[in-house]
Design a protein around this motif. Structure first.
Motif, mmCIF file in Angstrom:
data_model
loop_
_atom_site.group_PDB
_atom_site.id
_atom_site.type_symbol
_atom_site.label_atom_id
_atom_site.label_comp_id
_atom_site.label_asym_id
_atom_site.label_seq_id
_atom_site.Cartn_x
_atom_site.Cartn_y
_atom_site.Cartn_z
ATOM 1 N N UNK A 1 -10.345 2.651 7.938
ATOM 2 C CA UNK A 1 -9.260 2.150 8.307
ATOM 3 C C UNK A 1 -8.576 1.179 7.594
ATOM 4 N N UNK A 2 -7.457 1.071 7.283
ATOM 5 C CA UNK A 2 -6.664 -0.195 6.627
ATOM 6 C C UNK A 2 -6.386 -0.879 7.834
ATOM 7 N N UNK A 3 -6.718 -2.125 8.212
ATOM 8 C CA UNK A 3 -6.530 -2.977 9.474
ATOM 9 C C UNK A 3 -5.104 -3.224 9.418
ATOM 10 N N UNK A 4 -4.617 -3.091 10.791
ATOM 11 C CA UNK A 4 -3.083 -3.383 11.040
ATOM 12 C C UNK A 4 -2.555 -4.822 10.486
ATOM 13 N N UNK A 5 -3.472 -5.878 10.497
ATOM 14 C CA UNK A 5 -3.315 -7.024 9.925
ATOM 15 C C UNK A 5 -3.434 -7.142 8.341
ATOM 16 N N UNK A 6 -3.681 -6.209 7.583
ATOM 17 C CA UNK A 6 -3.679 -5.924 6.289
ATOM 18 C C UNK A 6 -2.525 -7.193 5.571
ATOM 19 N N UNK A 7 -2.684 -7.792 4.475
ATOM 20 C CA UNK A 7 -1.831 -8.200 3.832
ATOM 21 C C UNK A 7 -1.506 -7.391 2.621
ATOM 22 N N UNK A 8 -0.279 -7.295 2.168
ATOM 23 C CA UNK A 8 0.188 -6.425 0.964
ATOM 24 C C UNK A 8 0.593 -7.403 -0.086
ATOM 25 N N UNK A 9 0.365 -7.276 -1.340
ATOM 26 C CA UNK A 9 1.235 -7.908 -2.558
ATOM 27 C C UNK A 9 1.680 -6.725 -3.477
ATOM 28 N N UNK A 10 2.757 -7.306 -3.977
ATOM 29 C CA UNK A 10 3.674 -6.484 -5.029
ATOM 30 C C UNK A 10 2.787 -6.256 -6.173
ATOM 31 N N UNK A 11 2.393 -5.002 -6.667
ATOM 32 C CA UNK A 11 1.973 -4.746 -8.050
ATOM 33 C C UNK A 11 3.058 -4.209 -8.864
ATOM 34 N N UNK A 12 3.022 -4.814 -10.074
ATOM 35 C CA UNK A 12 3.946 -4.048 -11.025
ATOM 36 C C UNK A 12 3.150 -3.725 -12.403
ATOM 37 N N UNK A 13 3.542 -2.313 -12.470
ATOM 38 C CA UNK A 13 2.694 -1.517 -13.557
ATOM 39 C C UNK A 13 3.542 -1.640 -14.888
ATOM 40 N N UNK A 14 3.116 -1.723 -16.087
ATOM 41 C CA UNK A 14 3.519 -1.989 -17.339
ATOM 42 C C UNK A 14 4.157 -0.413 -17.513
ATOM 43 N N UNK A 15 4.036 0.635 -16.903
ATOM 44 C CA UNK A 15 4.790 1.790 -17.159
ATOM 45 C C UNK A 15 6.359 1.711 -16.371
ATOM 46 N N UNK A 16 6.578 0.633 -15.792
ATOM 47 C CA UNK A 16 7.969 0.568 -15.459
ATOM 48 C C UNK A 16 8.094 0.955 -13.736
ATOM 49 N N UNK A 17 7.279 0.622 -13.111
ATOM 50 C CA UNK A 17 7.307 0.923 -11.569
ATOM 51 C C UNK A 17 6.416 -0.292 -10.743
ATOM 52 N N UNK A 18 6.952 -0.402 -9.544
ATOM 53 C CA UNK A 18 6.329 -1.439 -8.725
ATOM 54 C C UNK A 18 6.157 -0.769 -7.288
#
Length: 195
Positions: A46-63
């Motif tokens: 289970x991913x905990x409900x209080x899990x923090x998320x960060x933005x990942x930017x891929x070199x292939x042109x997506x985030x």
């Protein structure tokens, strides 16, 4: 060296496989011949409900948003994020042909069933994400064997196919079958952006 006893049924199955495979001119990959393992009673992952998320930017042109603290492995066409049996796989490839439910069923989904580990496709549907239209494939499969214990668990996965400007994004979320990650998978799939 001890050998396992062969039953009449297992001898019949082996013989049938030895006869049919050459006749058809093809052999199934070992992973596709696996039997589905039973799901865990109290699945980890289970991913905990209080899990923090960060933005990942891929070199292939997506985030997109990914769980903070998960191990990241960069690949030539994207990245993989993992924590225990939880996985997020992002792959961006060139693709000139349009994707539809029918073309995915005939190509990518057929490959997944043929080459995956006891894959069972549960649903294929057209969906709308903020980044645009997508095709969502829901399936179960066995995990790769644990390198230490050789144990496998049953996984449930959601895979999204999205296309834009000649690029095809394949985004897959996997976790032990029965783990509660619905809200987190929705958050991450909706965060996907073309740059």
């Amino acid at each position: 060296m001890t050998s396992l006893p062969l039953t009449r049924r297992s001898l019949h199955a082996i013989g049938l496989a030895l006869i049919i495979a050459p006749v058809l001119g093809m052999a199934l990959p070992a992973a596709a011949q696996e039997k589905a393992v039973a799901p865990e009673i109290n699945p980890p992952g289970d991913i905990p409900d209080n899990q923090q998320f960060i933005t990942f930017e891929a070199a292939q042109g997506v985030a997109m948003k990914v769980p903070e603290g998960w191990a990241r492995t960069d690949t030539k066409d994207g990245a993989t994020f993992a924590d225990k049996y939880g996985r997020i796989e992002l792959s961006i490839q060139q693709s000139a042909s349009a994707i539809t439910v029918d073309t995915l069923r005939a190509q990518q989904v057929a490959d997944l069933e043929r080459n995956g580990r006891a894959v069972k496709v549960l649903k294929i549907e057209q969906v709308k994400l903020p980044a645009g239209p997508a095709v969502k494939v829901v399936f179960t499969s066995n995990s790769n064997p644990n390198p230490v214990t050789n144990k496998q668990i049953r996984l449930e996965s959601e895979r999204f196919y999205m296309q834009r400007n000649g690029k095809l994004a394949e985004l897959t979320f996997s976790a032990p079958a029965g783990a509660d990650n619905v809200d987190q998978w929705v958050l991450m799939s909706k965060s996907f952006r073309w740059k």
